[in-house]
Write an enzyme that holds these catalytic residues in place. Structure first.
Site, PDB file in Angstrom:
ATOM      1  N   PHE A   1      12.642-105.469  86.099  1.00  0.00           N
ATOM      2  CA  PHE A   1      13.376-106.296  87.071  1.00  0.00           C
ATOM      3  C   PHE A   1      14.875-106.169  86.865  1.00  0.00           C
ATOM      4  CE2 PHE A   1      15.601-110.201  85.874  1.00  0.00           C
ATOM      5  CZ  PHE A   1      15.317-110.352  84.536  1.00  0.00           C
ATOM      6  N   LYS A   2      15.278-105.772  85.684  1.00  0.00           N
ATOM      7  CA  LYS A   2      16.711-105.671  85.408  1.00  0.00           C
ATOM      8  C   LYS A   2      17.397-104.594  86.252  1.00  0.00           C
ATOM      9  CE  LYS A   2      16.434-108.043  81.114  1.00  0.00           C
ATOM     10  NZ  LYS A   2      15.064-108.400  80.715  1.00  0.00           N
ATOM     11  N   ASP A   3      16.603-103.710  86.846  1.00  0.00           N
ATOM     12  CA  ASP A   3      17.190-102.720  87.752  1.00  0.00           C
ATOM     13  C   ASP A   3      17.906-103.371  88.929  1.00  0.00           C
ATOM     14  OD1 ASP A   3      16.354-100.381  86.426  1.00  0.00           O
ATOM     15  OD2 ASP A   3      14.367-100.510  87.322  1.00  0.00           O
TER      16      ASP A   3
ATOM     17  N   LEU B   1      21.221-104.319  87.434  1.00  0.00           N
ATOM     18  CA  LEU B   1      21.960-103.245  86.763  1.00  0.00           C
ATOM     19  C   LEU B   1      22.191-102.026  87.661  1.00  0.00           C
ATOM     20  CD1 LEU B   1      20.561-103.839  83.236  1.00  0.00           C
ATOM     21  CD2 LEU B   1      22.972-103.864  83.879  1.00  0.00           C
TER      22      LEU B   1
ATOM     23  N   THR C   1      16.693-104.256  79.400  1.00  0.00           N
ATOM     24  CA  THR C   1      18.097-104.181  79.788  1.00  0.00           C
ATOM     25  C   THR C   1      18.680-102.830  79.394  1.00  0.00           C
ATOM     26  OG1 THR C   1      18.464-106.538  79.602  1.00  0.00           O
ATOM     27  CG2 THR C   1      20.403-105.162  79.431  1.00  0.00           C
TER      28      THR C   1
END
Ligand SMILES: *Cc1c(COP(=O)(O)O)cnc(C)c1O
Length: 494
Positions: free
Chosen positions: A108-110, A113, A143
Site C-alpha cells: 500500500f505504501k506505493d 511513495l 516502505t
C-alpha cells in the site's frame, strides 16, 4: 508564503513545501496543519471526481502553494498501478476490502511513495533549493522497497534505506537488496524496526543540530510517514472507497462509513482522521493490531506503555512499539498543545511510558476504536476467507479482517465497514500457504507458485521476476552505527 504547517512540539512553522523537504521539524516534532477542519474544501465535490482528480484536489488543499499539482499527480501514477482507480474496493463477506496493494511493489505504501518524489522534486524547484536531497528511511519491510522504487535515479536525490536484519520477510528483503539505481543505498541493521526508526531520527537530530551539512550542498529528508508529503496522498483512498459505496448504492452521501486499518506507525489510520477533518463522513476508525498491541491499550486506557516484549509476527510491517504518527493525534486531541506533546515524547524516550489526561483519551475515543488479533487468529482468518469467500488476503489484511468481525459484532451500527488491505498475499507466501494448505514446504518462490496453483490468483509480476535478479546490497551494521553510515554516504565528517 503560507506557513500553515506547525511542529507538533510547538516551536517551528513551515510552508507545505518546506515541511515536505525537511521531513521532520528541527525540534524533533512532526509537521501538521492544525487548521485542517477549517480549510476551504468541498468534500461532496471531491466525491464526484475520479481517483487522479481526487488526488489533485486533496493534495492541493493539504499542500497549498504547489503549482501544477495535476501534472505531478499524473506523473506519479500513470501506468504504475494495475487498475485505473488505483485502489479497487471489493466486497468480501459482510465487509468491503479496499485493495491498496496494486502498485509497482505490491504494497500500500506505493500509493504515497509514487507521489512523494514528485512532491520533493517540485518543492526543491519551487523554493530554489539547489541542495541534493538525501532521503533517510527506516523500514519494517514495505516502505523501503516502495521508496526505492519511487526515488531510484530521481535527479537531485539520494536514498538510504535501513531495514531490521532478519526482521523482514525474505521476499521483502529480496525486493530491497536487488534494487538498481545510481543513487540508492540499502543497509541491514542488527536490531528491530524500532531501532532503525530511532536511529534515523537520531541521525536527523545529530546532523541538523551540529549543522554538519552546511555548505555541503546536501540536506536530509524522510520517506517515512513522519513526512507530511508521505501522509497526504493516503487521504485519497478513504474518499475513493466512500465514492464507490455511494456509486454502487450501498450508502447515500452523508451516511457514515467505518474503516478498519491494520496499524503500525499510525500513518495510514491518521490519514483517515484527516479525511474526517476535511468533512468525509467517517464513522469510526478502528485500529487493528497484531500481538504488538501497545496502541490498543493506549486507545482504551490513555496509557502508552512500550515496556513490553517486541514480538516478531507473521505481519511484520506492524511489529512496532513506538508509533511515530500518534504524536500528530496527541497534538490535535490536546487542542494543539505542543508543550504537552513534547513532554509525552520526552517521557516516552526516558521512561518508555506516558499517560495522557482523561480529556485527551475522550477526544481520541470520539473517533477511534481498537482491536487485536493473535497469530493463531491471523492464520484462521486467512483460511476462513479463502475457504468461505474464495478471497486470498495477506497476513496484515487478515489481522484487520479479524478485528473488523469482532468490531461489527459489538458495534451493531449497520454502517458499512471498509477494511484497508495493505499488501499482496504473495509478499508473505510462507504464512499464507500454511494457512490455506496446512504446510509450507520449499523456498519462498516455490511457495508463491504453490499458492498460485491452489488459488489461481496471479502472482504480481514484480514479485515473480525477483528470483532472477542479482543481489546488489550486502551492508550490515550494528544499531549504534547508523549515524556513521549516513555520514559516510554523505561523505562528511562528524
Ligand atoms: C506499513 C504497513 C502497515 C502499517 O501502516 P502504518 O501507516 O505504519 O500504520 C500495515 N500493513 C502493511 C503491509 C504495511 O506495509
Amino acid at each position: 508564503m503560507n506557513k500553515c504547517y506547525k511542529s507538533t512540539r510547538g516551536n517551528f512553522t513551515a510552508t507545505p513545501a518546506a515541511a515536505v523537504l525537511q521531513g521532520i521539524a528541527p525540534d524533533g516534532g512532526l509537521y501538521i496543519n492544525p487548521g485542517l477542519s477549517e480549510i476551504d474544501f468541498d468534500w461532496k465535490h471531491c466525491l464526484t471526481l475520479n481517483s487522479l482528480e481526487k488526488a489533485e484536489y486533496i493534495l492541493s488543499a493539504l499542500l497549498p502553494g504547489y503549482e501544477n499539482m495535476k501534472e505531478l499527480v499524473v506523473r506519479a501514477y500513470t501506468g504504475k498501478f494495475e487498475t485505473e482507480d488505483l485502489t479497487p474496493l471489493v466486497k468480501v463477506g459482510d465487509s468491503y476490502v479496499l485493495e491498496l496493494f496494486r502498485g509497482p511493489t505490491s504494497a500500500f505504501k506505493d500509493v504515497a511513495l509514487s507521489m512523494l518524489p514528485q512532491l520533493i522534486t517540485a518543492a526543491r524547484a519551487e523554493s530554489g533549493v539547489k541542495n541534493e536531497i538525501v532521503i533517510l528511511t527506516a523500514t519494517s519491510g514495505d516502505t523501503g522497497k516502495a521508496a526505492l522504487e519511487g526515488f531510484h535515479d530521481v535527479d537531485g536525490t539520494q536514498i538510504i534505506v535501513f531495514y531490521p536484519d532478519g526482521g523482514v520477510s525474505p521476499i521483502q528483503r529480496a525486493q530491497m537488496v536487488t534494487q538498481e539505481g545510481k543513487n540508492v543505498h540499502v543497509c541491514a541493521v542488527k536490531g528491530n524496526f524500532d531501532d532503525c526508526q530511532r536511529g534515523v531520527k537520531e541521525a536527523f537530530a545529530a546532523i541538523n543540530s551540529s549543522k554538519l551539512l552546511e555548505g555541503s550542498g546536501k540536506s536530509l529528508s524522510s520517506a517515512n510517514s513522519i513526512n507530511i508529503g508521505r501522509l497526504a496522498p493516503q487521504l485519497v483512498y478513504y474518499f475513493v472507497a466512500y465514492s464507490e459505496l455511494v456509486n454502487n448504492g450501498r450508502i447515500k452521501v452523508g451516511d457514515t462509513v467505518d474503516y478498519v486499518v491494520p496499524t503500525g506507525n499510525f500513518g495510514d489510520i491518521l490519514a483517515g482522521y484527516f479525511a474526517k477533518l476535511l468533512g468525509l463522513p467517517v464513522g469510526r476508525l478502528v485500529c487493528a493490531a497484531n500481538s504488538n498491541d501497545v496502541l490498543v491499550d493506549f486507545i482504551n486506557t490513555g496509557v502508552y506503555d512500550a515496556r513490553r516484549p517486541f514480538m516478531r509476527t507473521t505481519s511484520p510491517s506492524m511489529d512496532i512499539l513506538v508509533s511515530s504518527n500518534l504524536e500528530r493525534l496527541l497534538y490535535l486531541a490536546s487542542g494543539c498543545n505542543g508543550e504537552f506533546v513534547a513532554d509525552c515524547m520526552a517521557k516516552l524516550k526516558s521512561e518508555s511510558v506516558y499517560t495522557v489526561p482523561a480529556e485527551v483519551t475522550a477526544a481520541i475515543s470520539e473517533s477511534f476504536s481498537a482491536g487485536r488479533c493473535s497469530e493463531e487468529e491471523t492464520v484462521e482468518e486467512i483460511a476462513k476467507l479463502w475457504n468461505n469467500e474464495h478471497y486470498l488476503c495477506d497476513t496484515h489484511t487478515a489481522v484487520a479482517m479479524s478485528v473488523a468481525e469482532k468490531y461489527r459484532a459489538e458495534s451493531k451500527t449497520g454502517a458499512p465497514v471498509v477494511v484497508l488491505s495493505t499488501a499482496s498475499p504473495y509478499k508473505f507466501p510462507g504464512a499464507v500457504l500454511k494457512a490455506i494448505s496446512g504446510s509450507c514446504e520449499g523456498d519462498e518462490y516455490e511457495q508463491m507458485n504453490r499458492i498460485n496453483e491452489i488459488t489461481g490468483v496471479p502472482i504480481p509480476r514484480n514479485l515473480a521476476c525477483l528470483k532472477e535478479k542479482k543481489e546488489l546490497h550486502s551492508d550490515v551494521i550494528e544499531r549504534d552505527e547508523l549515524l556513521n553510515y549516513v555520514l559516510s554516504v554523505l561523505d562528511v565528517k562528524a
